[in-house]
Design a protein around this motif. Structure first.
Motif, PDB file in Angstrom:
ATOM      1  N   ALA A  59       0.823  -1.212   0.000  1.00  0.00           N
ATOM      2  CA  ALA A  59       0.000   0.000   0.000  1.00  0.00           C
ATOM      3  C   ALA A  59       0.856   1.260   0.000  1.00  0.00           C
ATOM      4  CB  ALA A  59      -0.929  -0.003   1.206  1.00  0.00           C
ATOM      5  N   GLY A  60       2.192   1.095   0.007  1.00  0.00           N
ATOM      6  CA  GLY A  60       3.079   2.250  -0.087  1.00  0.00           C
ATOM      7  C   GLY A  60       3.721   2.697   1.201  1.00  0.00           C
ATOM      8  N   TYR A  61       3.594   1.893   2.255  1.00  0.00           N
ATOM      9  CA  TYR A  61       4.186   2.248   3.549  1.00  0.00           C
ATOM     10  C   TYR A  61       5.463   1.438   3.766  1.00  0.00           C
ATOM     11  CZ  TYR A  61      -0.560   4.006   4.103  1.00  0.00           C
ATOM     12  OH  TYR A  61      -1.761   4.653   3.911  1.00  0.00           O
ATOM     13  N   ASP A  62       6.597   2.122   3.914  1.00  0.00           N
ATOM     14  CA  ASP A  62       7.820   1.355   4.118  1.00  0.00           C
ATOM     15  C   ASP A  62       7.836   0.754   5.523  1.00  0.00           C
ATOM     16  OD1 ASP A  62       8.143   4.270   4.513  1.00  0.00           O
ATOM     17  OD2 ASP A  62      10.080   3.748   5.354  1.00  0.00           O
ATOM     18  N   ALA A  63       8.468  -0.418   5.629  1.00  0.00           N
ATOM     19  CA  ALA A  63       8.469  -1.186   6.872  1.00  0.00           C
ATOM     20  C   ALA A  63       9.902  -1.432   7.339  1.00  0.00           C
ATOM     21  CB  ALA A  63       7.736  -2.512   6.675  1.00  0.00           C
ATOM     22  N   ILE A  64      10.088  -1.335   8.652  1.00  0.00           N
ATOM     23  CA  ILE A  64      11.407  -1.519   9.259  1.00  0.00           C
ATOM     24  C   ILE A  64      11.288  -2.554  10.368  1.00  0.00           C
ATOM     25  CG2 ILE A  64      13.353  -0.327  10.342  1.00  0.00           C
ATOM     26  CD1 ILE A  64      11.722   2.291   9.653  1.00  0.00           C
ATOM     27  N   GLU A  65      12.150  -3.553  10.335  1.00  0.00           N
ATOM     28  CA  GLU A  65      12.177  -4.544  11.403  1.00  0.00           C
ATOM     29  C   GLU A  65      13.156  -4.104  12.485  1.00  0.00           C
ATOM     30  OE1 GLU A  65      12.814  -9.358  12.171  1.00  0.00           O
ATOM     31  OE2 GLU A  65      13.161  -8.498  10.170  1.00  0.00           O
ATOM     32  N   PHE A  66      12.817  -4.397  13.741  1.00  0.00           N
ATOM     33  CA  PHE A  66      13.742  -4.111  14.831  1.00  0.00           C
ATOM     34  C   PHE A  66      13.799  -5.303  15.769  1.00  0.00           C
ATOM     35  CE2 PHE A  66       9.616  -2.796  16.437  1.00  0.00           C
ATOM     36  CZ  PHE A  66       9.620  -3.165  17.770  1.00  0.00           C
ATOM     37  N   VAL A 110       5.906   1.731   8.974  1.00  0.00           N
ATOM     38  CA  VAL A 110       5.677   0.572   9.833  1.00  0.00           C
ATOM     39  C   VAL A 110       6.976   0.154  10.513  1.00  0.00           C
ATOM     40  CG1 VAL A 110       4.932  -1.841   9.865  1.00  0.00           C
ATOM     41  CG2 VAL A 110       3.850  -0.212   8.288  1.00  0.00           C
ATOM     42  N   CYS A 111       6.883  -0.136  11.804  1.00  0.00           N
ATOM     43  CA  CYS A 111       7.973  -0.788  12.540  1.00  0.00           C
ATOM     44  C   CYS A 111       7.407  -2.112  13.059  1.00  0.00           C
ATOM     45  CB  CYS A 111       8.429   0.066  13.728  1.00  0.00           C
ATOM     46  SG  CYS A 111       9.615   1.345  13.316  1.00  0.00           S
ATOM     47  N   TYR A 112       8.184  -3.165  12.965  1.00  0.00           N
ATOM     48  CA  TYR A 112       7.663  -4.447  13.448  1.00  0.00           C
ATOM     49  C   TYR A 112       8.785  -5.286  14.043  1.00  0.00           C
ATOM     50  CZ  TYR A 112       9.638  -6.623   9.230  1.00  0.00           C
ATOM     51  OH  TYR A 112      10.499  -7.061   8.247  1.00  0.00           O
ATOM     52  N   GLN A 113       8.371  -6.196  14.917  1.00  0.00           N
ATOM     53  CA  GLN A 113       9.309  -7.182  15.451  1.00  0.00           C
ATOM     54  C   GLN A 113       8.617  -8.539  15.452  1.00  0.00           C
ATOM     55  OE1 GLN A 113       8.525  -8.704  18.413  1.00  0.00           O
ATOM     56  NE2 GLN A 113       7.290  -7.246  19.588  1.00  0.00           N
ATOM     57  N   ILE A 165       8.086 -12.289  24.434  1.00  0.00           N
ATOM     58  CA  ILE A 165       7.646 -11.063  23.768  1.00  0.00           C
ATOM     59  C   ILE A 165       6.758 -11.420  22.576  1.00  0.00           C
ATOM     60  CG2 ILE A 165       8.382  -8.981  22.538  1.00  0.00           C
ATOM     61  CD1 ILE A 165      11.015  -9.139  24.048  1.00  0.00           C
ATOM     62  N   GLU A 166       5.542 -10.895  22.564  1.00  0.00           N
ATOM     63  CA  GLU A 166       4.618 -11.152  21.464  1.00  0.00           C
ATOM     64  C   GLU A 166       5.039 -10.358  20.234  1.00  0.00           C
ATOM     65  OE1 GLU A 166      -0.179 -10.780  20.391  1.00  0.00           O
ATOM     66  OE2 GLU A 166       0.619  -9.873  22.220  1.00  0.00           O
ATOM     67  N   PRO A 167       5.038 -10.972  19.055  1.00  0.00           N
ATOM     68  CA  PRO A 167       5.317 -10.215  17.825  1.00  0.00           C
ATOM     69  C   PRO A 167       4.289  -9.094  17.642  1.00  0.00           C
ATOM     70  CG  PRO A 167       5.244 -12.587  17.398  1.00  0.00           C
ATOM     71  CD  PRO A 167       4.722 -12.383  18.768  1.00  0.00           C
ATOM     72  N   ILE A 168       4.749  -7.931  17.221  1.00  0.00           N
ATOM     73  CA  ILE A 168       3.860  -6.777  17.100  1.00  0.00           C
ATOM     74  C   ILE A 168       4.242  -5.954  15.875  1.00  0.00           C
ATOM     75  CG2 ILE A 168       3.145  -4.574  18.149  1.00  0.00           C
ATOM     76  CD1 ILE A 168       1.890  -6.781  19.607  1.00  0.00           C
ATOM     77  N   THR A 169       3.220  -5.341  15.283  1.00  0.00           N
ATOM     78  CA  THR A 169       3.424  -4.375  14.206  1.00  0.00           C
ATOM     79  C   THR A 169       2.956  -3.003  14.691  1.00  0.00           C
ATOM     80  OG1 THR A 169       2.946  -6.103  12.564  1.00  0.00           O
ATOM     81  CG2 THR A 169       2.865  -3.805  11.810  1.00  0.00           C
ATOM     82  N   TYR A 170       3.772  -2.005  14.462  1.00  0.00           N
ATOM     83  CA  TYR A 170       3.415  -0.635  14.833  1.00  0.00           C
ATOM     84  C   TYR A 170       3.282   0.193  13.564  1.00  0.00           C
ATOM     85  CZ  TYR A 170       5.169  -2.130  19.398  1.00  0.00           C
ATOM     86  OH  TYR A 170       5.391  -2.816  20.555  1.00  0.00           O
ATOM     87  N   VAL A 171       2.192   0.921  13.456  1.00  0.00           N
ATOM     88  CA  VAL A 171       2.002   1.853  12.346  1.00  0.00           C
ATOM     89  C   VAL A 171       2.130   3.262  12.928  1.00  0.00           C
ATOM     90  CG1 VAL A 171       0.481   2.643  10.504  1.00  0.00           C
ATOM     91  CG2 VAL A 171       0.457   0.229  11.200  1.00  0.00           C
ATOM     92  N   LEU A 172       3.037   4.063  12.363  1.00  0.00           N
ATOM     93  CA  LEU A 172       3.298   5.410  12.866  1.00  0.00           C
ATOM     94  C   LEU A 172       3.060   6.433  11.767  1.00  0.00           C
ATOM     95  CD1 LEU A 172       5.913   3.394  13.929  1.00  0.00           C
ATOM     96  CD2 LEU A 172       5.920   5.259  15.587  1.00  0.00           C
ATOM     97  N   GLY A 173       2.546   7.596  12.141  1.00  0.00           N
ATOM     98  CA  GLY A 173       2.258   8.610  11.129  1.00  0.00           C
ATOM     99  C   GLY A 173       2.141   9.996  11.730  1.00  0.00           C
TER     100      GLY A 173
END
Length: 304
Positions: free
Chosen positions: A238-245, A271-274, A280-288
Protein backbone atom coordinates in the motif's frame (compact mmCIF):
# COMPACT_ATOMS: atom_id res chain seq x y z
CA UNK A 1 -20.53 25.49 27.51
CA UNK A 2 -20.43 28.86 29.22
CA UNK A 3 -18.13 31.74 28.30
CA UNK A 4 -16.48 33.99 30.86
CA UNK A 5 -18.17 36.90 29.10
CA UNK A 6 -21.55 35.39 29.98
CA UNK A 7 -20.53 35.27 33.63
CA UNK A 8 -19.61 38.95 33.47
CA UNK A 9 -22.96 39.88 31.87
CA UNK A 10 -25.18 37.59 33.93
CA UNK A 11 -23.47 37.44 37.31
CA UNK A 12 -21.27 40.53 37.70
CA UNK A 13 -22.83 43.34 35.70
CA UNK A 14 -26.37 43.39 37.24
CA UNK A 15 -24.90 43.57 40.75
CA UNK A 16 -22.26 46.13 39.82
CA UNK A 17 -24.76 48.37 38.03
CA UNK A 18 -27.28 48.17 40.86
CA UNK A 19 -24.57 49.09 43.37
CA UNK A 20 -23.50 52.02 41.22
CA UNK A 21 -27.09 53.18 40.65
CA UNK A 22 -27.69 53.04 44.39
CA UNK A 23 -24.51 55.03 45.10
CA UNK A 24 -25.43 57.69 42.54
CA UNK A 25 -28.94 58.05 43.95
CA UNK A 26 -27.38 58.51 47.41
CA UNK A 27 -25.39 61.40 45.93
CA UNK A 28 -28.58 63.16 44.86
CA UNK A 29 -28.87 62.19 41.20
CA UNK A 30 -32.35 61.66 39.79
CA UNK A 31 -33.36 58.42 38.08
CA UNK A 32 -33.04 60.20 34.74
CA UNK A 33 -29.51 61.38 35.58
CA UNK A 34 -28.50 57.92 36.81
CA UNK A 35 -29.87 56.38 33.62
CA UNK A 36 -27.83 58.79 31.50
CA UNK A 37 -24.68 58.25 33.54
CA UNK A 38 -24.91 54.46 33.25
CA UNK A 39 -26.28 54.36 29.71
CA UNK A 40 -29.37 52.39 30.73
CA UNK A 41 -33.12 53.05 30.77
CA UNK A 42 -34.96 54.76 33.63
CA UNK A 43 -37.05 51.61 34.05
CA UNK A 44 -33.83 49.66 34.66
CA UNK A 45 -32.78 52.21 37.27
CA UNK A 46 -36.19 51.83 38.89
CA UNK A 47 -35.76 48.06 39.06
CA UNK A 48 -32.36 48.51 40.68
CA UNK A 49 -33.85 50.97 43.20
CA UNK A 50 -36.70 48.64 44.14
CA UNK A 51 -34.54 45.53 44.44
CA UNK A 52 -36.10 43.84 41.43
CA UNK A 53 -32.71 42.71 40.12
CA UNK A 54 -31.02 39.64 41.63
CA UNK A 55 -27.57 40.42 43.04
CA UNK A 56 -24.61 38.12 43.70
CA UNK A 57 -23.40 38.21 47.30
CA UNK A 58 -19.85 37.46 46.15
CA UNK A 59 -19.81 40.67 44.11
CA UNK A 60 -21.58 42.73 46.76
CA UNK A 61 -19.10 41.67 49.43
CA UNK A 62 -15.93 42.15 47.39
CA UNK A 63 -14.05 45.16 48.79
CA UNK A 64 -12.48 46.02 45.43
CA UNK A 65 -15.88 46.21 43.78
CA UNK A 66 -17.23 48.35 46.62
CA UNK A 67 -14.24 50.70 46.43
CA UNK A 68 -14.60 51.08 42.67
CA UNK A 69 -18.33 51.79 42.98
CA UNK A 70 -17.64 54.60 45.46
CA UNK A 71 -14.81 56.00 43.32
CA UNK A 72 -16.84 55.96 40.11
CA UNK A 73 -19.96 57.31 41.82
CA UNK A 74 -17.99 60.24 43.23
CA UNK A 75 -16.47 61.00 39.85
CA UNK A 76 -19.72 60.80 37.89
CA UNK A 77 -21.67 62.76 40.49
CA UNK A 78 -19.18 65.65 40.52
CA UNK A 79 -18.44 65.55 36.81
CA UNK A 80 -14.76 64.87 37.50
CA UNK A 81 -15.02 61.55 35.67
CA UNK A 82 -16.42 60.95 32.19
CA UNK A 83 -18.47 57.89 31.26
CA UNK A 84 -15.52 56.65 29.21
CA UNK A 85 -13.17 56.87 32.18
CA UNK A 86 -15.75 55.12 34.35
CA UNK A 87 -15.98 52.34 31.78
CA UNK A 88 -12.19 51.99 31.62
CA UNK A 89 -11.96 51.76 35.42
CA UNK A 90 -14.64 49.07 35.47
CA UNK A 91 -13.05 47.13 32.59
CA UNK A 92 -9.68 47.10 34.38
CA UNK A 93 -11.29 45.61 37.47
CA UNK A 94 -13.19 43.03 35.40
CA UNK A 95 -9.96 41.86 33.76
CA UNK A 96 -8.32 41.54 37.19
CA UNK A 97 -11.25 39.54 38.55
CA UNK A 98 -11.17 37.20 35.55
CA UNK A 99 -7.57 36.15 36.11
CA UNK A 100 -7.81 33.42 38.72
CA UNK A 101 -9.99 35.63 40.92
CA UNK A 102 -13.66 36.24 41.68
CA UNK A 103 -14.97 35.95 38.13
CA UNK A 104 -12.78 32.92 37.43
CA UNK A 105 -14.32 31.21 40.48
CA UNK A 106 -17.83 32.08 39.33
CA UNK A 107 -16.93 30.72 35.89
CA UNK A 108 -15.77 27.41 37.38
CA UNK A 109 -18.94 27.29 39.47
CA UNK A 110 -20.99 27.63 36.29
CA UNK A 111 -18.82 25.11 34.43
CA UNK A 112 -17.23 22.66 36.91
CA UNK A 113 -15.25 20.88 34.17
CA UNK A 114 -12.84 23.83 34.15
CA UNK A 115 -11.41 22.67 37.47
CA UNK A 116 -9.69 19.81 35.62
CA UNK A 117 -7.75 22.33 33.52
CA UNK A 118 -6.73 24.92 36.12
CA UNK A 119 -9.82 26.90 35.20
CA UNK A 120 -10.06 30.16 33.34
CA UNK A 121 -6.35 31.00 33.34
CA UNK A 122 -5.37 28.12 31.05
CA UNK A 123 -8.31 28.70 28.71
CA UNK A 124 -7.19 32.23 27.94
CA UNK A 125 -3.43 31.65 28.13
CA UNK A 126 -2.10 30.92 24.60
CA UNK A 127 1.04 29.46 26.16
CA UNK A 128 -0.81 26.94 28.33
CA UNK A 129 -1.20 24.38 25.53
CA UNK A 130 -4.75 23.55 26.60
CA UNK A 131 -6.16 24.19 23.12
CA UNK A 132 -3.52 21.92 21.56
CA UNK A 133 -4.15 19.21 24.16
CA UNK A 134 -7.86 19.25 23.45
CA UNK A 135 -7.20 19.17 19.70
CA UNK A 136 -5.09 16.03 20.18
CA UNK A 137 -7.85 14.34 22.17
CA UNK A 138 -10.41 15.35 19.53
CA UNK A 139 -8.18 13.95 16.79
CA UNK A 140 -8.00 10.64 18.67
CA UNK A 141 -11.76 10.47 19.20
CA UNK A 142 -12.43 10.92 15.49
CA UNK A 143 -9.78 8.38 14.49
CA UNK A 144 -11.03 5.87 17.07
CA UNK A 145 -14.55 6.10 15.65
CA UNK A 146 -13.21 5.33 12.19
CA UNK A 147 -11.16 2.47 13.54
CA UNK A 148 -13.73 0.76 15.74
CA UNK A 149 -16.47 1.17 13.10
CA UNK A 150 -14.30 -0.57 10.54
CA UNK A 151 -15.39 -4.15 10.01
CA UNK A 152 -12.62 -6.61 10.82
CA UNK A 153 -10.36 -4.42 12.94
CA UNK A 154 -10.93 -6.60 16.01
CA UNK A 155 -9.09 -9.36 14.16
CA UNK A 156 -5.96 -7.18 14.06
CA UNK A 157 -5.82 -6.64 17.83
CA UNK A 158 -2.88 -8.52 19.43
CA UNK A 159 -3.14 -10.50 22.66
CA UNK A 160 -1.78 -7.54 24.64
CA UNK A 161 -4.45 -5.26 23.19
CA UNK A 162 -4.08 -2.27 20.87
CA UNK A 163 -3.71 1.38 21.59
CA UNK A 164 -3.98 4.41 19.36
CA UNK A 165 -1.93 7.33 20.62
CA UNK A 166 -1.16 10.88 19.53
CA UNK A 167 1.27 13.32 21.12
CA UNK A 168 1.70 17.04 21.56
CA UNK A 169 3.99 18.78 19.03
CA UNK A 170 6.91 19.04 21.50
CA UNK A 171 6.30 15.76 23.35
CA UNK A 172 9.09 14.67 25.66
CA UNK A 173 7.45 12.05 27.91
CA UNK A 174 4.47 9.72 28.10
CA UNK A 175 2.56 12.49 29.89
CA UNK A 176 2.61 14.38 26.58
CA UNK A 177 1.01 11.44 24.74
CA UNK A 178 -2.74 10.81 24.75
CA UNK A 179 -4.15 7.35 24.31
CA UNK A 180 -6.92 4.97 25.30
CA UNK A 181 -6.99 4.14 29.01
CA UNK A 182 -6.82 0.38 29.37
CA UNK A 183 -6.22 -0.23 25.63
CA UNK A 184 -8.51 -1.30 22.81
CA UNK A 185 -9.62 -4.91 23.24
CA UNK A 186 -11.50 -7.53 21.25
CA UNK A 187 -14.83 -8.29 22.93
CA UNK A 188 -16.67 -11.02 21.03
CA UNK A 189 -15.31 -9.88 17.69
CA UNK A 190 -15.84 -6.18 18.29
CA UNK A 191 -13.12 -3.64 18.99
CA UNK A 192 -13.99 -1.98 22.29
CA UNK A 193 -12.63 1.31 23.64
CA UNK A 194 -13.01 1.41 27.44
CA UNK A 195 -12.72 5.15 27.94
CA UNK A 196 -12.21 8.64 26.53
CA UNK A 197 -8.63 9.45 25.42
CA UNK A 198 -6.40 10.78 28.20
CA UNK A 199 -2.81 11.90 28.50
CA UNK A 200 -0.27 9.67 30.21
CA UNK A 201 -2.28 6.43 30.09
CA UNK A 202 -0.32 4.47 27.47
CA UNK A 203 3.21 3.64 28.49
CA UNK A 204 4.05 1.01 25.89
CA UNK A 205 2.79 2.46 22.58
CA UNK A 206 3.56 5.98 23.80
CA UNK A 207 7.21 5.01 24.33
CA UNK A 208 7.34 3.46 20.86
CA UNK A 209 6.13 6.75 19.42
CA UNK A 210 8.62 8.77 21.48
CA UNK A 211 11.48 6.47 20.44
CA UNK A 212 10.58 6.88 16.76
CA UNK A 213 10.59 10.65 17.21
CA UNK A 214 14.01 10.47 18.85
CA UNK A 215 15.17 8.54 15.80
CA UNK A 216 14.27 11.49 13.62
CA UNK A 217 10.77 10.51 12.44
CA UNK A 218 8.36 13.42 12.10
CA UNK A 219 5.44 11.46 13.54
CA UNK A 220 2.89 12.21 16.22
CA UNK A 221 0.68 9.11 16.26
CA UNK A 222 1.04 5.35 16.52
CA UNK A 223 -1.09 2.21 16.67
CA UNK A 224 -0.06 -1.37 17.41
CA UNK A 225 -1.65 -4.35 15.66
CA UNK A 226 -0.74 -8.02 15.57
CA UNK A 227 2.15 -9.22 13.43
CA UNK A 228 2.28 -11.64 10.57
CA UNK A 229 4.25 -11.55 7.35
CA UNK A 230 1.19 -10.85 5.24
CA UNK A 231 0.20 -7.81 7.30
CA UNK A 232 3.62 -6.25 6.78
CA UNK A 233 3.61 -7.21 3.09
CA UNK A 234 0.17 -5.67 2.56
CA UNK A 235 1.20 -2.43 4.23
CA UNK A 236 4.31 -2.27 2.05
CA UNK A 237 2.19 -2.94 -1.02
CA UNK A 238 0.00 0.00 0.00
CA UNK A 239 3.08 2.25 -0.09
CA UNK A 240 4.19 2.25 3.55
CA UNK A 241 7.82 1.36 4.12
CA UNK A 242 8.47 -1.19 6.87
CA UNK A 243 11.41 -1.52 9.26
CA UNK A 244 12.18 -4.54 11.40
CA UNK A 245 13.74 -4.11 14.83
CA UNK A 246 15.08 -6.47 17.48
CA UNK A 247 13.05 -6.25 20.70
CA UNK A 248 15.91 -7.85 22.63
CA UNK A 249 18.45 -5.20 21.61
CA UNK A 250 20.18 -3.71 24.68
CA UNK A 251 19.68 -0.05 23.72
CA UNK A 252 16.69 1.63 22.05
CA UNK A 253 15.90 -0.66 19.09
CA UNK A 254 13.09 1.45 17.62
CA UNK A 255 15.11 4.64 17.77
CA UNK A 256 18.05 2.95 16.05
CA UNK A 257 15.86 1.28 13.42
CA UNK A 258 14.11 4.55 12.57
CA UNK A 259 17.37 6.48 12.47
CA UNK A 260 18.73 3.96 9.95
CA UNK A 261 15.95 4.64 7.42
CA UNK A 262 17.06 5.83 4.02
CA UNK A 263 16.29 9.58 4.00
CA UNK A 264 15.47 9.40 0.28
CA UNK A 265 12.89 6.65 0.74
CA UNK A 266 10.71 7.65 3.65
CA UNK A 267 6.94 7.66 3.68
CA UNK A 268 5.27 10.03 6.14
CA UNK A 269 3.39 7.05 7.57
CA UNK A 270 5.47 3.91 8.03
CA UNK A 271 5.68 0.57 9.83
CA UNK A 272 7.97 -0.79 12.54
CA UNK A 273 7.66 -4.45 13.45
CA UNK A 274 9.31 -7.18 15.45
CA UNK A 275 8.83 -10.93 15.03
CA UNK A 276 8.94 -11.77 18.73
CA UNK A 277 11.44 -12.78 21.34
CA UNK A 278 11.64 -14.61 24.64
CA UNK A 279 8.30 -13.81 26.32
CA UNK A 280 7.65 -11.06 23.77
CA UNK A 281 4.62 -11.15 21.46
CA UNK A 282 5.32 -10.21 17.82
CA UNK A 283 3.86 -6.78 17.10
CA UNK A 284 3.42 -4.38 14.21
CA UNK A 285 3.42 -0.63 14.83
CA UNK A 286 2.00 1.85 12.35
CA UNK A 287 3.30 5.41 12.87
CA UNK A 288 2.26 8.61 11.13
CA UNK A 289 1.81 12.38 11.34
CA UNK A 290 -1.57 12.09 13.08
CA UNK A 291 -4.06 9.51 14.28
CA UNK A 292 -6.20 9.78 11.16
CA UNK A 293 -3.24 8.94 8.89
CA UNK A 294 -2.41 5.90 11.01
CA UNK A 295 -5.99 4.63 10.88
CA UNK A 296 -6.08 5.17 7.12
CA UNK A 297 -3.02 2.92 6.77
CA UNK A 298 -4.48 0.20 9.01
CA UNK A 299 -7.79 0.26 7.13
CA UNK A 300 -5.96 -0.79 3.96
CA UNK A 301 -5.59 -4.18 5.70
CA UNK A 302 -9.32 -4.58 6.18
CA UNK A 303 -10.27 -4.77 2.53
CA UNK A 304 -7.81 -7.48 1.65
Amino acid sequence: MKFIEEVVVEEFLPTFRSMLAEALRERGLTQHEVAEALGISQSAVSKYAHGDVARRDEVLEDERVAELVEHVADGLATGDMTRVQALVEAEVLVRRLEEGDLLARLHEEAMPELADYDGYARIHDPESGLRTSEQVRSSLRQALRRLTNASGFAGLIPNVGSNLVECLPEAGSVDDVAGVPGRIVDVKGRATVPGDPEFGVSEHVANVLLSARKGGADVRAALNVRYDKQIVADLEAAGYDAIEFDPDAPTDPIREAVASRDPDDRSATFVCYQTGGFGIEPITYVLGPDADSVVTAVKTLLGR
